[in-house]
Scaffold this active site. Structure first.
Site, mmCIF file in Angstrom:
data_model
loop_
_atom_site.group_PDB
_atom_site.id
_atom_site.type_symbol
_atom_site.label_atom_id
_atom_site.label_comp_id
_atom_site.label_asym_id
_atom_site.label_seq_id
_atom_site.Cartn_x
_atom_site.Cartn_y
_atom_site.Cartn_z
ATOM 1 N N ASP A 8 -62.864 -4.699 -30.652
ATOM 2 C CA ASP A 8 -61.940 -4.025 -29.734
ATOM 3 C C ASP A 8 -62.650 -3.506 -28.478
ATOM 4 O O ASP A 8 -63.798 -3.060 -28.535
ATOM 5 C CB ASP A 8 -61.311 -2.845 -30.502
ATOM 6 N N HIS A 9 -61.938 -3.536 -27.351
ATOM 7 C CA HIS A 9 -62.422 -2.957 -26.090
ATOM 8 C C HIS A 9 -63.826 -3.437 -25.730
ATOM 9 O O HIS A 9 -64.733 -2.643 -25.464
ATOM 10 C CB HIS A 9 -62.413 -1.423 -26.161
ATOM 11 N N HIS A 59 -54.936 7.285 -24.174
ATOM 12 C CA HIS A 59 -55.977 7.204 -25.190
ATOM 13 C C HIS A 59 -56.418 8.586 -25.668
ATOM 14 O O HIS A 59 -56.461 9.529 -24.890
ATOM 15 C CB HIS A 59 -57.197 6.529 -24.541
ATOM 16 N N GLY A 114 -53.678 3.493 -27.510
ATOM 17 C CA GLY A 114 -53.493 4.936 -27.428
ATOM 18 C C GLY A 114 -52.292 5.410 -28.225
ATOM 19 O O GLY A 114 -51.547 6.301 -27.796
ATOM 20 N N SER A 169 -52.103 7.037 -31.100
ATOM 21 C CA SER A 169 -52.206 8.276 -31.888
ATOM 22 C C SER A 169 -51.379 9.406 -31.292
ATOM 23 O O SER A 169 -50.946 10.301 -32.011
ATOM 24 C CB SER A 169 -53.665 8.736 -31.958
ATOM 25 N N ASN A 229 -52.338 -0.175 -31.743
ATOM 26 C CA ASN A 229 -53.723 0.277 -31.923
ATOM 27 C C ASN A 229 -53.786 1.788 -32.151
ATOM 28 O O ASN A 229 -53.273 2.566 -31.335
ATOM 29 C CB ASN A 229 -54.534 -0.038 -30.656
ATOM 30 N N THR A 261 -57.634 7.637 -32.914
ATOM 31 C CA THR A 261 -57.854 9.087 -32.976
ATOM 32 C C THR A 261 -57.161 9.742 -34.167
ATOM 33 O O THR A 261 -57.700 10.687 -34.760
ATOM 34 C CB THR A 261 -57.371 9.711 -31.647
HETATM 35 O O1 G3H Z 1 -57.940 0.402 -28.925
HETATM 36 C C1 G3H Z 1 -57.760 1.446 -29.587
HETATM 37 C C2 G3H Z 1 -56.608 2.323 -29.362
HETATM 38 O O2 G3H Z 1 -56.175 2.274 -28.065
HETATM 39 C C3 G3H Z 1 -56.755 3.671 -30.011
HETATM 40 O O3 G3H Z 1 -56.186 4.721 -29.270
HETATM 41 O O4 G3H Z 1 -57.418 6.576 -30.373
HETATM 42 O O5 G3H Z 1 -55.540 7.048 -28.843
HETATM 43 O O6 G3H Z 1 -55.082 6.032 -31.056
HETATM 44 P P1 G3H Z 1 -56.040 6.167 -29.917
HETATM 45 ZN ZN ZN Z 2 -57.428 1.130 -26.769
#
Ligand code: G3H
Ligand code: ZN
Length: 293
Positions: A84-85, A183, A212, A214, A233, A236
């Site tokens: 990821d990323h 995020h 993002g 969460s 995704n 957090t």
């Molecule tokens: O790629 C991972 C996600 O964008 C996680 O985002 O930590 O805000 O849930 P988050």
């Molecule tokens: Zn992300």
């Protein structure tokens, strides 16, 4: 059960207007918890290792990737591994050999033309190596010199026509879009732009990814899936669950020394969170106005 490929989970989900949860893992406890949570929910799941998680492991991708693969192979539900990323071309090129079936190439911080050219090269490489690839298009920088915004940066919004052109020109298999999520939120107070999601879903012919997640309450997550999001995704939320549980345990047991006593509490809390979020994605919701029209 053998490892699943990300494309084999996301493709059917998109066709059936479902979503697959993709959780970011940092430790083996994260991987075990996500798998236990998915088994409890009876759903397939994606384990994601971010470039930042690789940096945390001193730049080594294999220790966590191999641990996650071993945990996934023993799972009772299909589990896929996703890198990821990824910004580093060097890490991108380690993806297939490390056991990942998919990768998210992250160039959304670059101006549009550079994002497209880097993503096109990454997609060519990924497909030549049997990998499914996701890219990201946030808010393209304005003519006044404003910098581009990542898809999960506060205030960023993806333009549907730019998204359509970007997907066609880059050849990616899925697109992360900016529709209002941010995020690393530790409260679930976010709100999505559902009208924009409807326009993106109509304009783009590959699965859409929400980052993002969460920071979103259950109703927003379910509405996102109803509106066309196929991969969700989440990172957090797991860390909040683990840290809160361990903090409470250590407050109540100040002389605890065996790491297993509190790590098991943290792992169980993450598993409950994973089950709850997977369940929320499958909840029935009234279709947003823009989708019904
Ligand atoms: O790629 C991972 C996600 O964008 C996680 O985002 O930590 O805000 O849930 P988050
Ligand atoms: Zn992300």
């Amino acid at each position: 059960m053998t490892l699943a490929a990300t494309g084999s989970l996301v493709g059917p989900a998109a066709a059936e207007r479902r979503a697959v949860a993709a959780f970011n893992i940092i430790t083996l406890e994260h991987a075990e918890a996500v798998i236990a949570g998915a088994e409890e929910a009876g759903a397939p799941v994606i384990l994601q290792v971010s470039e930042n998680a690789v940096k945390y492991r001193h730049g080594r991708v294999l220790p966590l990737a191999r641990a996650a693969a071993a945990a996934a192979e023993a799972a009772g539900v299909p589990v896929a591994l996703h890198l990821d990323h990824v910004k580093s071309p060097d890490l991108l090129r380690q993806a297939a050999a490390a056991g990942f079936s998919s990768v998210m190439f992250d160039a959304a911080h670059l101006p549009y033309v550079e994002n497209l050219s880097a993503t096109r090269a990454a997609a060519d490489w990924a497909h030549a190596n049997g990998l499914w690839i996701e890219a990201e298009l946030g808010e393209v920088g304005g003519k006044d010199g404003a910098a581009p915004l990542d898809a999960h940066a506060p205030g960023a919004r993806t333009d549907p026509e730019e998204a359509r052109r970007f997907v066609a020109a880059s050849g990616v298999d899925a697109l992360a879009v900016a529709i209002g999520s941010t995020h690393a939120m530790t409260t679930r107070t976010g709100r999505l732009d559902h009208d924009l999601l409807a326009r993106l879903a109509a304009a783009v012919d590959v699965p859409l990814v929400l980052h993002g997640s969460s920071g979103l309450p259950d109703g927003e997550l379910a509405a996102a899936v109803a509106g066309g999001i196929t991969k969700v995704n989440i990172g957090t939320a797991l860390n909040v669950a683990m840290t809160d549980a361990i903090r409470a345990y250590l407050d109540a047991h100040p002389s605890a020394a065996d790491t297993r006593t509190y790590l098991s509490v943290g792992r169980a809390a993450m598993a409950r969170t994973a089950t709850a979020l997977i369940t929320a994605l499958g909840a029935e919701v009234p279709l947003p106005e823009a989708v019904r029209a």
